[in-house]
Enzyme design. Structure first.
Site, PDB file in Angstrom:
ATOM      1  N   HIS A  66     -12.162 -30.454  24.311  1.00  0.00           N
ATOM      2  CA  HIS A  66     -10.703 -31.539  23.806  1.00  0.00           C
ATOM      3  C   HIS A  66     -10.757 -31.471  21.937  1.00  0.00           C
ATOM      4  CE1 HIS A  66     -12.209 -35.123  26.097  1.00  0.00           C
ATOM      5  NE2 HIS A  66     -11.880 -35.180  24.479  1.00  0.00           N
ATOM      6  N   ASP A 109     -14.979 -29.113  29.501  1.00  0.00           N
ATOM      7  CA  ASP A 109     -14.553 -29.194  28.876  1.00  0.00           C
ATOM      8  C   ASP A 109     -16.037 -29.861  28.061  1.00  0.00           C
ATOM      9  OD1 ASP A 109     -13.812 -30.818  26.637  1.00  0.00           O
ATOM     10  OD2 ASP A 109     -13.216 -32.439  27.662  1.00  0.00           O
ATOM     11  N   SER A 202     -14.877 -39.140  22.704  1.00  0.00           N
ATOM     12  CA  SER A 202     -15.081 -38.287  23.637  1.00  0.00           C
ATOM     13  C   SER A 202     -16.005 -37.427  22.944  1.00  0.00           C
ATOM     14  CB  SER A 202     -13.929 -37.252  23.164  1.00  0.00           C
ATOM     15  OG  SER A 202     -12.717 -38.195  24.094  1.00  0.00           O
TER      16      SER A 202
END
Length: 257
Positions: A66, A109, A202
């Site tokens: 992402h 992901d 992230s």
């Protein structure tokens, strides 16, 4: 009545989607010692830091799929402080995502970044090993997550790398707390503790016993201090063959996990 029900359903779905936020902060952590976590990479765009990542070979960084939406162009290695001039900046040559990837909530992901050149491995830059087989994580096993993100809800991002210990959460419990949880994930931190990657940027690693076992994927971003659901990581062990095939032949367009 039908119109009212449709509006109610839309609001419920919209609320659920908003609650699954990408991991961007370290909560209740501490500043990482200078001689630790030397595999950490700051994945950056033209505007600066956008995600965490970690060096797995001299010319590959692993991060979250992402993070691609932020159009990263380069990585920064060899520093814990993003404001310091002593750092190694390397252009991203190619990005690899699983073909089935849609959003973090749908799973897969994970993303490999092929660097434009090999980095010199030394006392400032090291690689971190990945699982050689399926990892058996015990409930409440303590692992680490690190990143350059916010330290409190609605706070500022930080320039100095931070790290926090997080307990592993049983996957069955995690599925009960996260209905519709995607496959191939690990849950650690958040639920039942005030520590977690609400978040550790992230794309950053979940490290257990010196091995990178997970990639920071998502959490419930409306409550970063004490989330009532676990933090979710992509399980790297489920993508070993995919990673291996790309490392072996980075010029191939084959991206299926």
């Amino acid at each position: 009545i039908m119109h009212a029900l449709q509006k109610l359903l839309f609001f419920h779905v919209f609320t659920c989607l908003r609650q699954a936020g990408h991991g961007s902060y370290i909560i209740k952590g501490k500043k990482a010692p200078e001689n630790s976590l030397l595999y950490m990479a700051s994945v950056q765009s033209s505007t600066g830091h956008v995600c965490g990542g970690f060096l797995i070979t001299a010319d590959f960084v692993l991060t979250a799929a992402h993070c691609a939406k932020d159009n990263p162009t380069h990585v920064v290695l060899a520093t814990h402080n993003l404001k310091k001039s002593h750092q190694e900046k390397i252009t991203i040559k190619k990005k690899f995502k699983p073909n089935f990837y849609q959003t973090a909530w749908h799973g897969d992901d994970i993303m490999l970044l092929k660097l434009s050149r090999k980095v010199q491995l030394n006392k400032r830059v090291k690689i971190i090993p990945l699982p050689s087989a399926k990892v058996q994580l015990r409930k409440n096993e303590v692992c680490q997550v690190s990143g350059w993100g916010k330290t409190i809800t609605a706070g500022e991002t930080v320039n100095e790398l931070r790290v926090v210990d997080v307990p592993v959460i049983n996957i069955r419990v995690c599925k009960e707390l996260w209905p519709g949880l995607p496959a191939n994930v690990i849950c650690a931190g958040g639920y039942g503790t005030d520590k977690g990657f609400c978040q550790g940027d992230s794309g950053g690693p979940l490290v257990c016993k010196g091995i990178a076992v997970g990639v920071v994927s998502f959490n419930k971003n409306r409550n970063c201090d004490y989330p009532d659901v676990p933090n979710v990581f992509t399980d790297i062990s489920k993508y070993r063959l995919w990673i291996k095939s790309i490392l072996k032949n980075p010029n191939s367009d084959k991206q299926n996990p």
